[in-house]
Design a protein around this motif. Structure first.
Motif, PDB file in Angstrom:
ATOM      1  N   GLN A 182       0.872  -1.147  -0.179  1.00 54.49           N
ATOM      2  CA  GLN A 182      -0.039  -0.018   0.012  1.00 54.49           C
ATOM      3  C   GLN A 182       0.890   1.168   0.159  1.00 54.49           C
ATOM      4  OE1 GLN A 182      -2.938   0.211  -0.619  1.00 54.49           O
ATOM      5  NE2 GLN A 182      -4.249  -1.377   0.296  1.00 54.49           N
ATOM      6  N   ALA A 186       0.739   3.917  -2.869  1.00 56.67           N
ATOM      7  CA  ALA A 186       0.304   5.069  -2.834  1.00 56.67           C
ATOM      8  C   ALA A 186       1.141   6.137  -3.183  1.00 56.67           C
ATOM      9  CB  ALA A 186      -0.231   5.318  -1.305  1.00 56.67           C
ATOM     10  N   SER A 528      -4.379   0.967 -10.106  1.00 57.62           N
ATOM     11  CA  SER A 528      -5.514   2.128  -9.855  1.00 57.62           C
ATOM     12  C   SER A 528      -5.988   2.065  -8.474  1.00 57.62           C
ATOM     13  CB  SER A 528      -6.364   2.218 -10.841  1.00 57.62           C
ATOM     14  OG  SER A 528      -5.915   2.201 -12.184  1.00 57.62           O
ATOM     15  N   THR A 529      -6.792   3.183  -7.994  1.00 59.90           N
ATOM     16  CA  THR A 529      -7.540   3.134  -6.920  1.00 59.90           C
ATOM     17  C   THR A 529      -8.890   2.172  -7.222  1.00 59.90           C
ATOM     18  OG1 THR A 529      -8.727   4.847  -7.321  1.00 59.90           O
ATOM     19  CG2 THR A 529      -6.682   5.175  -5.803  1.00 59.90           C
ATOM     20  N   GLU A 531     -11.844   2.965  -6.929  1.00 63.89           N
ATOM     21  CA  GLU A 531     -12.693   3.720  -7.382  1.00 63.89           C
ATOM     22  C   GLU A 531     -12.409   3.883  -8.908  1.00 63.89           C
ATOM     23  OE1 GLU A 531     -12.782   4.694  -3.329  1.00 63.89           O
ATOM     24  OE2 GLU A 531     -11.251   4.638  -4.799  1.00 63.89           O
ATOM     25  N   GLU A 549      -7.175  -3.201  -2.380  1.00 63.16           N
ATOM     26  CA  GLU A 549      -8.119  -2.384  -1.455  1.00 63.16           C
ATOM     27  C   GLU A 549      -7.247  -0.938  -1.283  1.00 63.16           C
ATOM     28  OE1 GLU A 549     -12.006  -1.910   0.412  1.00 63.16           O
ATOM     29  OE2 GLU A 549     -11.069  -3.713  -0.610  1.00 63.16           O
ATOM     30  N   ARG A 550      -7.441  -0.259  -2.228  1.00 67.57           N
ATOM     31  CA  ARG A 550      -6.804   1.068  -2.118  1.00 67.57           C
ATOM     32  C   ARG A 550      -7.629   2.176  -2.684  1.00 67.57           C
ATOM     33  NH1 ARG A 550      -3.408   4.596  -5.072  1.00 67.57           N
ATOM     34  NH2 ARG A 550      -3.151   3.044  -7.036  1.00 67.57           N
ATOM     35  N   HIS A 551      -7.781   3.341  -1.695  1.00 64.74           N
ATOM     36  CA  HIS A 551      -9.027   4.141  -1.999  1.00 64.74           C
ATOM     37  C   HIS A 551      -8.465   5.512  -2.386  1.00 64.74           C
ATOM     38  CE1 HIS A 551     -12.386   1.663  -0.987  1.00 64.74           C
ATOM     39  NE2 HIS A 551     -11.711   1.363  -0.206  1.00 64.74           N
ATOM     40  N   GLY A 552      -9.261   6.371  -3.078  1.00 57.83           N
ATOM     41  CA  GLY A 552      -8.904   7.742  -3.680  1.00 57.83           C
ATOM     42  C   GLY A 552     -10.225   8.334  -3.985  1.00 57.83           C
ATOM     43  N   HIS A 665      -4.042   7.415  -9.178  1.00 53.74           N
ATOM     44  CA  HIS A 665      -4.658   8.155  -7.950  1.00 53.74           C
ATOM     45  C   HIS A 665      -5.755   8.919  -8.370  1.00 53.74           C
ATOM     46  CE1 HIS A 665      -1.088   6.686  -6.229  1.00 53.74           C
ATOM     47  NE2 HIS A 665      -0.283   7.532  -6.849  1.00 53.74           N
TER      48      HIS A 665
END
Length: 681
Positions: A182, A186, A528-529, A531, A549-552, A665
């Motif tokens: 992560q 990021a 990519s995130t 989203e 599982e990485r959000h933006g 991101h």
């Protein structure tokens, strides 16, 4: 336990760095010594060469070459050690083989031994290092050339060391801890693809370390790291088989010069030399001996995007099919059996029976068709010489050499290719004008006939072939690669990222050309995130994709009343980017015409336009097409002109998907008029 606490680890890091700095000094001393000895040797030869015989000169030259080679090796070793000083290691496993106590194994980009020949750092490619990638705490094993070593992992630890300073360490009891992944993902992207040695996942490691596959096909979703995995695989094979394969023996077929530049750091970062690289068009020009000018793949796609003529599409679809390759093979068989119209050949008073000529032609069935005539002519000369019991005159020899090829219907590959379309009853599928470039769909079909009929051996030195963007090549192109390169191959791509859906190849298509292939499918996406991945799935759904599982921020699709308003909004996005702390921004258009227009409208010294002629990937703000952006990634992506007017065909849809999946991101789409139907939920 050795180095049980963070403080102990920091102290150990300082000890290792001291040893590395000492090793650099020793290498410097050695290089200085080699340099002095080389100078003295050259000076000695210069002074005494008048009294030296040939053997002395050869021995002296060999001695100089040896010294220079040793010096070069020392310089390369210094380069590796200096890299370790910056970041000596990224991982540790405490492993005990059965019946033995666990001992720490520190893993880095290169190996390093101290003066007592103790292995302080193991190369990430060493057999024991696979423990770090493949196992959690508990029972574990690794394979060596001598067999399997079984034991237990008592500790697994990860480090982030930058500029010689320990930024953090993590103890992990799962496979490559998500926290490290992560943190790495990021971060902002910069101007080149990076190594992934610290975050290689178990499934990726299996691909990288596969030594057995003669052909490996990697089909991975956007952001699955397939190109990076393939390059690390090359680095592993260079390490594992270093006695039999070198960087110069490998060839990368890359989609364009910008992409080649973008990936150019990876292998040098892993301590390997630069690998030769070639584009498909360069390969084609070489194989056609520059006899023809031809449309490039980029130009073919541009034509499909700007002027999609149904007849042009039909020609591409047919020539991109497996049926086309099958028909070419059937035609070649028909030519062999029917186009050699044999007749008795009179040489002076001797008649050579047609049956003898036919039999000799058939006997050379392993030789390419158009190369058989010389061998048949030699057999005919021998036949005549035996009959007349004397040497043949120059005129008789020449007459035989000229008459044998005349029995064949054509002698020119282009004539055969034109005839092929008559033979299948579709002459309209080949548009040839000597004053215009060949259509791209014809280029490799013509090359295939040339390879089959004339034989080409120019690439026999290649020991491993790496083919990227596999989805953009057709069965006939793979058939050419199969006949040109009799070596191991790594082929990778994503059928969802084709820029020409009329000629896309999946792993299954490629398997039909290489039935022995090991196919690996990678579904986890790291770029990519969540989203952005979910947004791209609305354009081209792939139920198998597994985003990390990485959000933006949610991607935005914004309507503007006029072109000027849209361009003003993009200018503001550029201004926001400059102060954001991100390193890369891609403004990705559908066509080169749109990209050029946007570049002129948004003029700024730090906004660079990428074209098919570009050779460098620059950090900062880039305007380009989806076609040229394939394989690249950006912190921030803007897709302008996302209207129903711009994105309406299947090719357009592919372009839109590729553009959106470049974003790590943040993703923004802008449009005037109506939004494209591909974005309507």
């Amino acid at each position: 336990m050795i180095n049980a606490t963070e403080q102990a680890e920091r102290e150990y890091l300082e000890e290792v760095k001291e040893k590395l700095v000492l090793a650099v000094r020793r290498v410097d001393d050695a290089v200085r010594q080699f340099s002095n000895e080389l100078r003295e040797k050259k000076s000695y030869i210069h002074e005494h060469q008048s009294g030296m015989d040939d053997a002395d000169m050869v021995a002296a030259e060999q001695s100089i070459n040896r010294m220079a080679y040793t010096g070069e090796g020392a310089v390369a070793r210094k380069r590796r050690i200096l890299k370790l000083v910056q970041s000596p290691y990224f991982g540790r496993v405490d492993f005990g083989a059965k019946g033995q106590e666990a001992a720490p194994v520190y893993i880095g980009v290169h190996s390093f031994m101290d003066e007592q020949r103790r292995n302080l750092i193991y190369d990430w490619r060493a057999p024991i290092s696979s423990l770090f990638y493949d196992f959690e705490l508990g029972d574990a094993s690794y394979t060596t050339p001598l067999g399997e070593v079984e034991g237990r992992i008592e500790l697994k630890r990860q480090y982030k060391i930058r500029d010689g300073r320990l930024e953090f360490l993590l103890d992990s009891d799962v496979n490559i801890h998500d926290d490290v992944l992560q943190r790495e993902l990021a971060k902002s992207s910069d101007d080149k693809m990076k190594t992934i040695v610290a975050t290689i996942q178990r499934d990726q490691n299996a691909v990288i370390r596969n030594e057995d596959a003669s052909v490996m096909v990697i089909q991975g979703v956007a952001g699955s790291g397939k190109t990076s995995i393939a390059l690390h695989r090359i680095a592993f094979l260079l390490y594992r088989f270093r006695d039999t394969i070198a960087a110069k023996d490998i060839l990368i077929i890359s989609p364009n010069k910008v992409f080649a530049d973008y990936i150019s750091n990876v292998l040098p970062e892993l301590g390997e030399e630069h690998i030769p690289e070639l584009g498909m068009e360069e390969l084609a020009a070489d194989l056609l001996d520059s006899r023809f000018t031809f449309q490039t793949f980029f130009e073919q796609v541009a034509t499909l995007l700007e002027r999609p003529d149904p007849a042009f599409v039909e020609r591409i679809q047919f020539k991109s099919s497996f049926d086309f390759l099958s028909k070419l093979n059937q035609y070649l068989l028909y030519v062999e059996n029917n186009y050699f119209s044999v007749a008795d050949l009179r040489v002076g008073r001797t008649v050579v029976p047609g049956a003898f000529i036919q039999q000799k032609f058939k006997a050379y069935h392993r030789v390419p068709l158009l190369k058989r005539f010389g061998q048949v002519a030699n057999d005919v000369r021998t036949y005549v010489r035996d009959k007349v019991e004397r040497k043949l005159t120059g005129g008789e020899k020449a007459a035989i050499g000229e008459n044998i090829p005349r029995m064949f219907r054509f002698s020119n590959v282009l004539d055969f290719y034109r005839d092929f379309y008559r033979w299948i009853g579709r002459p309209e599928l080949f548009k040839f004008d000597p004053n215009r470039p060949l259509e791209y769909a014809d280029v490799f079909a013509l090359i295939y006939l040339r390879v089959r009929m004339e034989g080409i051996t120019a690439y026999e030195h290649v020991r491993h072939l790496l083919v990227d963007e596999m989805q953009d090549y057709t069965p006939v192109q793979y058939a050419v690669l199969s006949r040109l390169f009799h070596c191991r191959k790594t082929i990778l791509g994503d059928v969802s990222q084709t820029v020409n859906p009329y000629s896309a190849s999946s792993a299954e298509t490629i398997e039909r050309v290489f039935p022995q292939a090991d196919v690996v499918k990678l579904y986890r996406s790291y770029r990519s995130t969540l989203e952005i991945t979910a947004f791209a799935q609305r354009i081209t759904p792939n139920p198998n994709i597994m985003p990390l599982e990485r959000h933006g921020p949610e991607p935005t699709v914004t309507h503007y009343a006029s072109n000027e308003e849209e361009l003003a909004a993009i200018r503001q996005l550029i201004a926001d980017f400059r102060t954001s702390g991100n390193h890369s921004m891609g403004i990705i258009c559908k066509t080169q015409r749109q990209a050029t227009y946007a570049h002129q409208a948004l003029q700024a010294p730090d906004v660079h336009l990428l074209t098919a002629e570009s050779t460098l990937f620059k950090e900062g703000i880039i305007i380009t097409t989806a076609h040229l952006a394939k394989g690249l990634e950006f912190d921030v992506v803007v897709v302008p002109f996302a209207s129903a007017r711009t994105y309406k065909t299947e090719v357009d849809k592919s372009m839109l998907y590729v553009a959106c999946t470049r974003a790590m991101h943040q993703l923004t789409l802008t449009y005037t008029g109506e939004v494209t139907a591909f974005l309507v939920a």
